[in-house]
Design a protein around this motif. Sequence first.
Motif, short mmCIF file in Angstrom:
data_model
loop_
_atom_site.label_atom_id
_atom_site.label_comp_id
_atom_site.label_asym_id
_atom_site.label_seq_id
_atom_site.Cartn_x
_atom_site.Cartn_y
_atom_site.Cartn_z
N LEU A 1 11.82 7.39 3.72
CA LEU A 1 10.88 6.46 4.15
C LEU A 1 9.59 6.95 4.35
CD1 LEU A 1 13.28 4.14 6.21
CD2 LEU A 1 12.67 4.05 3.86
N ASP A 2 9.44 8.34 4.30
CA ASP A 2 8.00 8.84 4.51
C ASP A 2 7.04 8.46 3.46
OD1 ASP A 2 8.52 9.76 7.01
OD2 ASP A 2 9.44 11.69 5.83
N GLU A 3 5.76 8.37 3.58
CA GLU A 3 4.85 7.88 2.55
C GLU A 3 4.96 8.80 1.19
OE1 GLU A 3 0.83 6.45 2.80
OE2 GLU A 3 1.21 6.22 5.09
N ASP A 4 5.26 9.97 1.16
CA ASP A 4 4.98 10.99 0.20
C ASP A 4 6.54 10.53 -0.79
OD1 ASP A 4 2.89 12.14 0.84
OD2 ASP A 4 3.85 14.17 1.72
N THR A 5 7.42 10.45 0.12
CA THR A 5 9.10 10.29 -0.76
C THR A 5 8.93 8.82 -1.27
OG1 THR A 5 9.78 11.52 1.25
CG2 THR A 5 11.44 10.40 -0.44
N LEU A 6 8.30 7.95 -0.58
CA LEU A 6 8.03 6.49 -1.18
C LEU A 6 7.51 6.40 -2.73
CD1 LEU A 6 7.19 4.53 2.04
CD2 LEU A 6 9.85 4.44 0.92
N GLU A 7 6.59 7.43 -2.84
CA GLU A 7 6.07 7.44 -4.05
C GLU A 7 6.65 7.79 -5.19
OE1 GLU A 7 2.60 6.75 -4.76
OE2 GLU A 7 2.56 6.32 -2.33
N TRP A 8 8.02 8.41 -4.89
CA TRP A 8 8.76 8.53 -6.01
C TRP A 8 9.55 7.37 -6.44
CZ3 TRP A 8 11.95 13.31 -3.52
CH2 TRP A 8 10.84 14.33 -2.91
N ILE A 9 9.57 6.46 -5.81
CA ILE A 9 10.24 5.09 -6.26
C ILE A 9 9.61 4.36 -7.48
CG2 ILE A 9 11.18 2.77 -5.80
CD1 ILE A 9 10.64 3.64 -2.56
N PRO A 10 10.57 3.84 -8.44
CA PRO A 10 9.77 3.53 -9.69
C PRO A 10 9.01 2.28 -9.57
CG PRO A 10 11.87 4.22 -10.17
CD PRO A 10 11.89 4.37 -8.95
N ARG A 11 8.05 2.31 -10.09
CA ARG A 11 7.16 0.66 -10.02
C ARG A 11 7.21 0.00 -10.98
NH1 ARG A 11 7.06 3.53 -5.45
NH2 ARG A 11 5.18 3.33 -4.15
N PRO A 12 7.18 -1.33 -10.73
CA PRO A 12 7.07 -2.06 -9.72
C PRO A 12 8.38 -2.38 -8.97
CG PRO A 12 6.96 -3.64 -11.38
CD PRO A 12 6.77 -2.30 -11.94
N LYS B 1 10.31 -13.49 9.36
CA LYS B 1 9.11 -13.00 8.96
C LYS B 1 8.58 -11.69 9.65
CE LYS B 1 6.88 -17.51 8.23
NZ LYS B 1 5.69 -18.65 8.84
N HIS B 2 8.10 -10.82 8.83
CA HIS B 2 7.73 -9.60 9.29
C HIS B 2 6.21 -9.33 9.04
CE1 HIS B 2 11.49 -7.75 10.87
NE2 HIS B 2 12.27 -8.55 9.73
N GLY B 3 5.38 -10.10 8.97
CA GLY B 3 4.15 -10.03 8.83
C GLY B 3 3.46 -9.94 7.45
N ALA B 4 2.33 -9.96 7.26
CA ALA B 4 1.64 -9.62 6.16
C ALA B 4 1.82 -8.58 5.20
CB ALA B 4 0.13 -9.94 6.32
N THR B 5 2.10 -8.71 3.93
CA THR B 5 2.23 -7.97 3.02
C THR B 5 1.52 -7.98 1.73
OG1 THR B 5 3.86 -6.16 1.98
CG2 THR B 5 4.47 -8.56 1.97
N SER B 6 1.31 -7.10 0.68
CA SER B 6 0.88 -7.40 -0.63
C SER B 6 1.59 -6.62 -1.67
CB SER B 6 -0.53 -6.92 -0.54
OG SER B 6 -0.59 -5.72 -0.41
N GLU B 7 1.29 -6.88 -2.90
CA GLU B 7 2.01 -6.03 -3.98
C GLU B 7 1.84 -4.57 -3.97
OE1 GLU B 7 2.26 -6.38 -8.90
OE2 GLU B 7 1.84 -8.09 -7.44
N GLU B 8 0.48 -4.25 -3.35
CA GLU B 8 0.10 -2.88 -2.96
C GLU B 8 0.88 -2.02 -1.81
OE1 GLU B 8 -2.22 -4.75 -5.83
OE2 GLU B 8 -2.20 -5.43 -3.58
N SER B 9 1.03 -2.91 -0.77
CA SER B 9 1.44 -2.37 0.48
C SER B 9 2.91 -2.82 0.68
CB SER B 9 0.54 -2.90 1.70
OG SER B 9 0.78 -4.27 1.97
N PHE B 10 3.79 -3.59 -0.09
CA PHE B 10 4.86 -3.71 0.17
C PHE B 10 6.07 -2.76 0.35
CE2 PHE B 10 9.25 -4.72 -1.78
CZ PHE B 10 9.87 -5.49 -0.74
N VAL B 11 5.84 -1.68 -0.45
CA VAL B 11 6.73 -0.42 -0.28
C VAL B 11 6.68 0.26 1.17
CG1 VAL B 11 7.39 1.71 -1.01
CG2 VAL B 11 7.25 -0.15 -2.55
N LYS B 12 5.46 0.37 1.71
CA LYS B 12 5.14 0.85 2.80
C LYS B 12 5.68 -0.10 3.84
CE LYS B 12 0.91 0.99 4.33
NZ LYS B 12 -0.69 1.40 4.56
#
Length: 227
Positions: free
Chosen positions: A35-46, A187-198
Amino acid sequence: MSTWIPLESNPEVLTKYIHKLGVSPAWSVTDVIGLDEDTLEWIPRPVKAFILLFPCSESYEKHRAEEHERIKEVKEEHPSNLFYMRQFTHNACGTVALIHSVANNKEVDIDTGVLKSFLEKTASLTPEERGQALETDQDFTADHQALAQEGQTNASEHETVIHHFIALVNIEGTLYELDGRKSFPIKHGATSEESFVKDAAKVCKEFMARDPNEVRFTVLALTAAQD
């Protein structure tokens, strides 16, 4: 209340399951290995949803009860296109989390089959009526039971399951936790397509922080299939 064999948190089995239900092969369930930012980058998008599997500990149940009392007083409004259902079938939480993940992402194509039929016939029902419809849906029951037996462990030996699946999705810019055991979406607050994973990873970390001595957490994601 009926009891199903629990689904294993095995991405291969869950991917096979959603395809059997009618979800396009362009989508799959994949492991989130960190769940660290570097590791999250490995998840296939979208990434269209996070699916969290966690133990139903005393601290979780205490938090759930307090959350229920707090939100019950607020009477929150939710988007009309949010698909939410209650879970009334024992061990159906994996299926409910997958339904929540797919039904709330219109970009995920669903071919004619068990899931499309279920979504069409429950479109105008209440969350409670949707949960009851799943319990009596013989096709859904048959598909779940068949796939649940394909895991690497003997699922039928674990019918007293203390783990629970939930889905995290982005609905109109709000991060929602969809849990069939709860009376309403969270509800857990605002999110976006770009920030959803984080943002979804942050919610998963909050679950883990409530049980700091517990290691039995698994995070999966509904993503574009890898070639």
